[in-house]
Structures are given as C-alpha cells and as structure tokens.
Design a protein around this motif. Structure first.
Motif, PDB file in Angstrom:
ATOM      1  N   LEU A 158      -8.099  -4.303   1.283  1.00 16.89           N
ATOM      2  CA  LEU A 158      -8.748  -3.297   2.098  1.00 16.89           C
ATOM      3  C   LEU A 158      -8.910  -2.011   1.317  1.00 16.89           C
ATOM      4  O   LEU A 158      -7.994  -1.578   0.622  1.00 16.89           O
ATOM      5  N   TYR A 216       0.851  -1.179   0.000  1.00 19.15           N
ATOM      6  CA  TYR A 216       0.000   0.000   0.000  1.00 19.15           C
ATOM      7  C   TYR A 216       0.896   1.241   0.000  1.00 19.15           C
ATOM      8  O   TYR A 216       2.019   1.211   0.477  1.00 19.15           O
ATOM      9  N   GLN A 230       0.583   5.366   1.394  1.00 20.53           N
ATOM     10  CA  GLN A 230      -0.214   6.268   2.220  1.00 20.53           C
ATOM     11  C   GLN A 230       0.130   7.697   1.890  1.00 20.53           C
ATOM     12  O   GLN A 230       1.288   8.119   2.009  1.00 20.53           O
ATOM     13  N   PHE A 249       3.563   0.848   2.853  1.00 29.90           N
ATOM     14  CA  PHE A 249       3.323  -0.184   3.856  1.00 29.90           C
ATOM     15  C   PHE A 249       3.158  -1.539   3.188  1.00 29.90           C
ATOM     16  O   PHE A 249       2.454  -1.673   2.186  1.00 29.90           O
ATOM     17  N   HIS A 301      -5.811  10.449   1.744  1.00 35.48           N
ATOM     18  CA  HIS A 301      -6.220   9.273   0.967  1.00 35.48           C
ATOM     19  C   HIS A 301      -6.209   7.981   1.781  1.00 35.48           C
ATOM     20  O   HIS A 301      -6.549   6.935   1.258  1.00 35.48           O
ATOM     21  N   GLY A 302      -5.826   8.027   3.009  1.00 37.69           N
ATOM     22  CA  GLY A 302      -5.680   6.773   3.723  1.00 37.69           C
ATOM     23  C   GLY A 302      -4.606   5.939   3.051  1.00 37.69           C
ATOM     24  O   GLY A 302      -3.618   6.444   2.524  1.00 37.69           O
ATOM     25  N   LEU A 303      -4.802   4.624   3.035  1.00 36.25           N
ATOM     26  CA  LEU A 303      -3.880   3.725   2.343  1.00 36.25           C
ATOM     27  C   LEU A 303      -4.551   3.218   1.076  1.00 36.25           C
ATOM     28  O   LEU A 303      -5.741   2.888   1.083  1.00 36.25           O
ATOM     29  N   LEU A 309      -4.125   0.425  -2.219  1.00 34.96           N
ATOM     30  CA  LEU A 309      -3.446  -0.802  -2.613  1.00 34.96           C
ATOM     31  C   LEU A 309      -2.718  -0.618  -3.940  1.00 34.96           C
ATOM     32  O   LEU A 309      -3.288  -0.161  -4.928  1.00 34.96           O
ATOM     33  N   PHE A 312      -9.591   1.883   2.273  1.00 34.72           N
ATOM     34  CA  PHE A 312      -9.523   2.746   3.448  1.00 34.72           C
ATOM     35  C   PHE A 312     -10.241   4.070   3.233  1.00 34.72           C
ATOM     36  O   PHE A 312     -10.305   4.604   2.113  1.00 34.72           O
ATOM     37  N   GLY A 313     -10.742   4.623   4.335  1.00 36.49           N
ATOM     38  CA  GLY A 313     -11.183   6.001   4.341  1.00 36.49           C
ATOM     39  C   GLY A 313      -9.984   6.922   4.501  1.00 36.49           C
ATOM     40  O   GLY A 313      -8.851   6.467   4.697  1.00 36.49           O
ATOM     41  N   GLY A 314     -10.236   8.216   4.435  1.00 37.59           N
ATOM     42  CA  GLY A 314      -9.153   9.195   4.488  1.00 37.59           C
ATOM     43  C   GLY A 314      -8.580   9.434   5.879  1.00 37.59           C
ATOM     44  O   GLY A 314      -7.555  10.091   6.017  1.00 37.59           O
ATOM     45  N   GLY A 315      -9.269   8.929   6.901  1.00 40.53           N
ATOM     46  CA  GLY A 315      -8.739   9.028   8.254  1.00 40.53           C
ATOM     47  C   GLY A 315      -9.320  10.180   9.060  1.00 40.53           C
ATOM     48  O   GLY A 315      -9.766  11.196   8.510  1.00 40.53           O
ATOM     49  N   PHE A 371      -8.397   5.001  11.007  1.00 42.95           N
ATOM     50  CA  PHE A 371      -8.845   4.700   9.659  1.00 42.95           C
ATOM     51  C   PHE A 371      -9.929   3.631   9.687  1.00 42.95           C
ATOM     52  O   PHE A 371      -9.771   2.586  10.332  1.00 42.95           O
TER      53      PHE A 371
END
Lengths: 114, 118
Positions: B106, A35, A37, A90, A41-43, A45, B108-111, B91
C-alpha cells in the motif's frame, strides 16, 4: 477482527541500542508487512514478507532488518536505533484469495529513541 | 512509483451532515485498487471501503461512498449522516495489482483529520 498482535506496544530506548519488534498472526496469511507512521507521511512500507524466509525491502528500509522463521511471526529489528526511527510501527497481513487483497493491521507499537 | 495526495489536512463537519474527503493519486498502472482507511484515536487502522479500478461503479458501504474518477485519478470519500464516532484520521491508499510473489503493498496519502461536531 483479524488476529494480529504486536509486542511490545510501547518502548523507550536509547540511541545505539538494538530493538526488536514482534508481529504475531493467527490467520495463517501468507503476506506480512511492516510500516512506520510519521506525521504528514501516512504509513510507509519498511519491509514485507511473502512467505517463511522470504522477505523484500519497501520504501524506507534503511536501518531495518526483518526475519520470518514461522508463518505466524514477523520480526522487525533496528540494529542500532537512531532518533529518526522514533515512530509508530504497524504490522499488517494479507492473503490474496479470490481478489480479496485487503491488508489488516495490528494495533501498532510506539517506539521512542532518546 | 505511485504517489497519493490528500490536500485537506483537517476538516470538520456538523453531526448528521455530509462531508467529502479528497484524494488524488498518480500512477502509470492500469490495474489497481484504492482504499480508504480510518484511524480513530485508538490508533487502530480500520478499512472503510475499497474500489477496484476496473469497476466503473462506485463502491458504497452503508454511510460511506466513493467518487472514483479514473481518468482524473481522483478518489474521494463521502460520509453521509456524519456521526461523532466518525471523528478520526482518514487515509487514502493505493495498491497496484500484485505480480508473482509481490505482496499487496500500500502507498498511503498523508491523511485528513476529520472532526465531527455535535
């Protein structure tokens, strides 16, 4: 803690140079993931592997390639790094057994492309 | 494709109080899993709690609990008795039930950045 290590932990490189990041696991898990980060955007893939020599693309795979020659190692390669690939990377692992499918993450690699 | 939205970029709470972090998701899947991960300043991603979509009972892990509303596609995290060590990015993440060789990818959202104040 899951036995996942990433190397290097930090790297600064120049645009156009090749870069390889390594993920190593001691858990013998089948699945491995890369991933990136980025803020907001979060993580996301990049690529994943479902076994030795078996890989597939993720959401943001352009500019990246991967290889898995051994169960324990999953390599991410940037053939010609660009500034847009500056990010934190990650690695994660998982094993689908008995419905326990959580992913466990490595410590991350901060890559800066100048 | 799935999307995960966390509408609160930052939140703060006083130590020992309760805080709720919001998460909504969009999917056409019926069988899936939802997770909350914590990322402290150390950058390590730590699994906080998981929820299977087929389970009606909300998951709990000590001070952490979720409010899972499947019809509304909502998955909020409640932290009770907040502690200074809860300060972190949180997250929300979605995983559809894997098929064949597909991994457990997964989304993910932006947090949400949570600050616990003394």
């Amino acid at each position: 803690d899951a036995g996942i290590t990433q190397s290097p932990r930090h790297k600064v490189t120049e645009t156009g140079t090749p870069v390889t990041l390594r993920c190593h696991q001691t858990e013998n898990h089948r699945y491995m993931y890369w991933y990136r980060q980025d803020p907001g955007h979060g993580l996301r893939l990049i690529h994943y592997s479902y076994g030795v020599k078996d890989t597939d693309k993720g959401e943001v795979s352009d500019g990246y390639s991967v290889s898995r020659s051994k169960t324990e190692d999953f390599l991410l390669t940037l053939e010609s790094a660009t500034s847009s690939q500056t990010s934190v990377y990650f690695c994660a692992i998982s094993e689908r057994t008995g419905g326990r499918n959580e992913q466990f993450f490595g410590p991350g690699t901060r890559l800066t492309v100048l | 494709a799935q999307t995960v939205t966390q509408s609160q970029p930052e939140m703060s709470v006083q130590e020992a109080e309760t805080v709720t972090l919001s998460c909504t998701y969009d999917t056409s899947e019926n069988n899936y899993y939802l997770f909350w991960y914590k990322q402290p300043p150390s950058r390590q991603m730590i699994l906080v709690i998981r929820q299977e979509a087929y389970k009606q009972q909300n998951a709990t892990e000590n001070r952490f609990s979720v409010n899972f509303q499947k019809a509304a596609k909502s998955f909020s995290l409640k932290i009770s008795d907040s502690q200074l060590g809860d300060t972190a990015m949180y997250f929300c993440a979605f995983m559809k039930h894997p098929h064949n060789n597909a991994g457990n990818m997964l989304t993910f959202g932006g947090g949400t950045r949570l600050m616990v104040k003394p």
